[in-house]
Motif scaffolding. Sequence first.
Motif, mmCIF file in Angstrom:
data_model
loop_
_atom_site.group_PDB
_atom_site.id
_atom_site.type_symbol
_atom_site.label_atom_id
_atom_site.label_comp_id
_atom_site.label_asym_id
_atom_site.label_seq_id
_atom_site.Cartn_x
_atom_site.Cartn_y
_atom_site.Cartn_z
ATOM 1 N N GLU A 66 45.335 45.811 -49.984
ATOM 2 C CA GLU A 66 44.312 46.700 -49.397
ATOM 3 C C GLU A 66 44.145 47.965 -50.248
ATOM 4 O O GLU A 66 43.073 48.555 -50.280
ATOM 5 C CB GLU A 66 44.686 47.138 -47.966
ATOM 6 C CG GLU A 66 45.061 46.008 -47.027
ATOM 7 C CD GLU A 66 46.540 45.722 -47.079
ATOM 8 O OE1 GLU A 66 46.897 44.711 -47.715
ATOM 9 O OE2 GLU A 66 47.342 46.506 -46.533
ATOM 10 N N ALA A 69 44.010 45.398 -55.388
ATOM 11 C CA ALA A 69 44.310 43.980 -55.611
ATOM 12 C C ALA A 69 45.011 43.802 -56.950
ATOM 13 O O ALA A 69 44.775 44.573 -57.880
ATOM 14 C CB ALA A 69 43.007 43.185 -55.583
ATOM 15 N N THR A 73 44.363 38.361 -58.755
ATOM 16 C CA THR A 73 43.262 38.298 -57.790
ATOM 17 C C THR A 73 41.958 38.775 -58.429
ATOM 18 O O THR A 73 40.888 38.202 -58.209
ATOM 19 C CB THR A 73 43.563 39.208 -56.576
ATOM 20 O OG1 THR A 73 44.970 39.218 -56.365
ATOM 21 C CG2 THR A 73 42.851 38.712 -55.336
ATOM 22 N N SER A 77 38.628 36.662 -58.738
ATOM 23 C CA SER A 77 37.395 37.157 -58.113
ATOM 24 C C SER A 77 36.272 37.214 -59.128
ATOM 25 O O SER A 77 35.119 36.856 -58.831
ATOM 26 C CB SER A 77 37.602 38.560 -57.544
ATOM 27 O OG SER A 77 38.676 38.578 -56.659
ATOM 28 N N ALA A 244 31.501 45.616 -51.451
ATOM 29 C CA ALA A 244 32.935 45.340 -51.472
ATOM 30 C C ALA A 244 33.692 46.406 -50.676
ATOM 31 O O ALA A 244 34.684 46.119 -50.006
ATOM 32 C CB ALA A 244 33.437 45.297 -52.912
ATOM 33 N N GLN A 249 37.235 44.897 -50.187
ATOM 34 C CA GLN A 249 37.559 43.952 -51.261
ATOM 35 C C GLN A 249 37.907 44.748 -52.525
ATOM 36 O O GLN A 249 37.071 44.917 -53.415
ATOM 37 C CB GLN A 249 36.361 43.042 -51.539
ATOM 38 C CG GLN A 249 36.063 42.080 -50.413
ATOM 39 C CD GLN A 249 34.744 41.382 -50.648
ATOM 40 O OE1 GLN A 249 33.755 42.013 -50.993
ATOM 41 N NE2 GLN A 249 34.733 40.070 -50.479
ATOM 42 N N THR A 250 39.131 45.210 -52.616
ATOM 43 C CA THR A 250 39.505 46.023 -53.777
ATOM 44 C C THR A 250 39.411 45.213 -55.069
ATOM 45 O O THR A 250 39.164 45.774 -56.137
ATOM 46 C CB THR A 250 40.921 46.592 -53.633
ATOM 47 O OG1 THR A 250 41.813 45.512 -53.369
ATOM 48 C CG2 THR A 250 40.978 47.612 -52.512
ATOM 49 N N ASP A 251 39.592 43.891 -54.973
ATOM 50 C CA ASP A 251 39.483 43.062 -56.180
ATOM 51 C C ASP A 251 38.079 43.137 -56.777
ATOM 52 O O ASP A 251 37.909 43.317 -57.976
ATOM 53 C CB ASP A 251 39.871 41.612 -55.879
ATOM 54 C CG ASP A 251 39.104 41.047 -54.681
ATOM 55 O OD1 ASP A 251 38.592 41.867 -53.877
ATOM 56 O OD2 ASP A 251 39.013 39.822 -54.567
ATOM 57 N N VAL A 252 37.061 43.043 -55.898
ATOM 58 C CA VAL A 252 35.683 43.097 -56.396
ATOM 59 C C VAL A 252 35.376 44.492 -56.973
ATOM 60 O O VAL A 252 34.709 44.627 -58.008
ATOM 61 C CB VAL A 252 34.687 42.754 -55.270
ATOM 62 C CG1 VAL A 252 33.246 42.898 -55.761
ATOM 63 C CG2 VAL A 252 34.940 41.339 -54.774
#
Lengths: 288, 261
Positions: A66, A69, A73, A77, A244, A249-252
């Motif tokens: 959270e 990422a 990941t 992504s 995001a 969506q921390t990955d995005v």
Amino acid sequence: MSVTESPGTYVPPAPARRAAPAGRVRLVPAHARGRGLPRWLRRTSGPVALVALWHIASVTGVLPAEVLAGPATVVSSAARLIATGELQQAIVVSLGRAMAGLALGGTVGVLLALASGLTRLGEDLVDAPMQMLRTVPNVALIPLLIIWFGIGEAPKIALIALATAFPLYLNVYAGIRGVDQTLIEAGRTLGLGRAGLVRHVVLPGALPNALVGLRYSLGIAWLALVFGEQINATAGVGYLMANAREFFQTDVIVVCLVVYAILGLAVDMVVRTLERIFLAWRPSFTGA
Amino acid sequence: MATEFHRGVTPSADGDPGRGLGGPAAVEVRGLSRSFGDRRVIDNLDLTIRPGEFVALLGASGCGKSTLLRILGDLDPDFEGEVTLPRKRAIAFQAPRLMPWKRVWHNVVLGLPGRPDRARAGRALAEVGIGHRADVWPKVLSGGEAQRAALARALVREPDLLLLDEPFAALDALTRIKAQGLVAELWERHGCAVLLVTHDVEEAILLADRVLVMKDGVIAHEHAVDLPRPRDVADPRVARARGVLLDWLGVRHEIRHGAEA
């Protein structure tokens, strides 16, 4: 003093270097001084170590997804966004905005700089307002731009145009005014008229500064883009990021940050190429 | 540009140089003055240069010789007096002042009417001995080569008056000797009037028909050099002329070597 520097036959000194006689030093040529790893490997090891650390922190749970990422990941992504075509589409939209804004702002900035750099009247009319306006933070204009242009493409491009006009204006103007007076004199003695001086002496002389301005403008175009795309965007890298954020969506978000970074690097390479082509005459030019 | 004669021509002090006699003067300067603030750098100066004559102008730093040259080069319009010059003039400065963003050959023909003529530039560069450097950027030229390019750029205009502002001052001693020889040779071939501003007394004697010493804003002394060319520094007559000129320049006798008083 004995200097050891015959590149062909030189043998790097053994770790325990032969001691120079008292009171003297032995100079070692630069190519023999580098020890161990080649330079590029040393330079890449820093970022690689950072990513490795990030990865370890993620898989061990020290860094929760959270918050940020992990690299694995992020990569997957990115692959997913590319597979769906979302990322490419966003990049095309963002790049289009940045270039449109830059084209508009750059043209205005260069034209104003030519006016104030080449004519006394232009300088009196243009320079003072430009010097005043350049200190206003562009981002502070966003509310006004929204009121003027609504929330479509127009305010985004206007913001980028505004932001990019100033660096080009300032640098082209300074470049024109900074042209070597002795060369202008020489041009006059060669029989060049005003137009000839502008074409053969002033503008080529201002070109190095103009390219510095372009580099600044490109950097600022990116910054303005990030801000602009926070205004109710429905496409683009900023839109992907805002979306995001809604879903944590921390990955995005990281993917988008990387994209911004890569795009920034790419335009910098474009400017470097331009410099290589147009500034090959410079005595200080070393990039080959 | 009208040429005026009715005011008469300053006679040369010590005889005629023997070149370019007759015809209208190349340079006619009458009552020329130029002030910077309160300082009168040129004060009611007269000067005549005949067509094809090689005149050297000596003087201590700040005596106004470069100011005079700048006025003759139409680079300084704030003068008083009367100046008549040939329309076709060219200048070579102390620094070559090549446009760094133009290839050497392009520099040479810059400002000439019509399309840049590569062949013409090539011929001019070949004449000064650097025909092989036509296509490089000025940045890769050595000091001597750059100065040669500047000379080619001046001569390609086929001037009637060539103004040289200490063109060899920045060159090393060996390059300077070669460049001086080149200028002598080019002058013989082109036959233009030359005004050479210099610090170097020997250079003035070796090259010029007439050496002028400038002091306090006027031509204080005029010395005709009546020696056959090419001249030799070791020639006692050159040494004698050198002694006389150094005296006029206010340099004490003990500095000159081998010249009898």
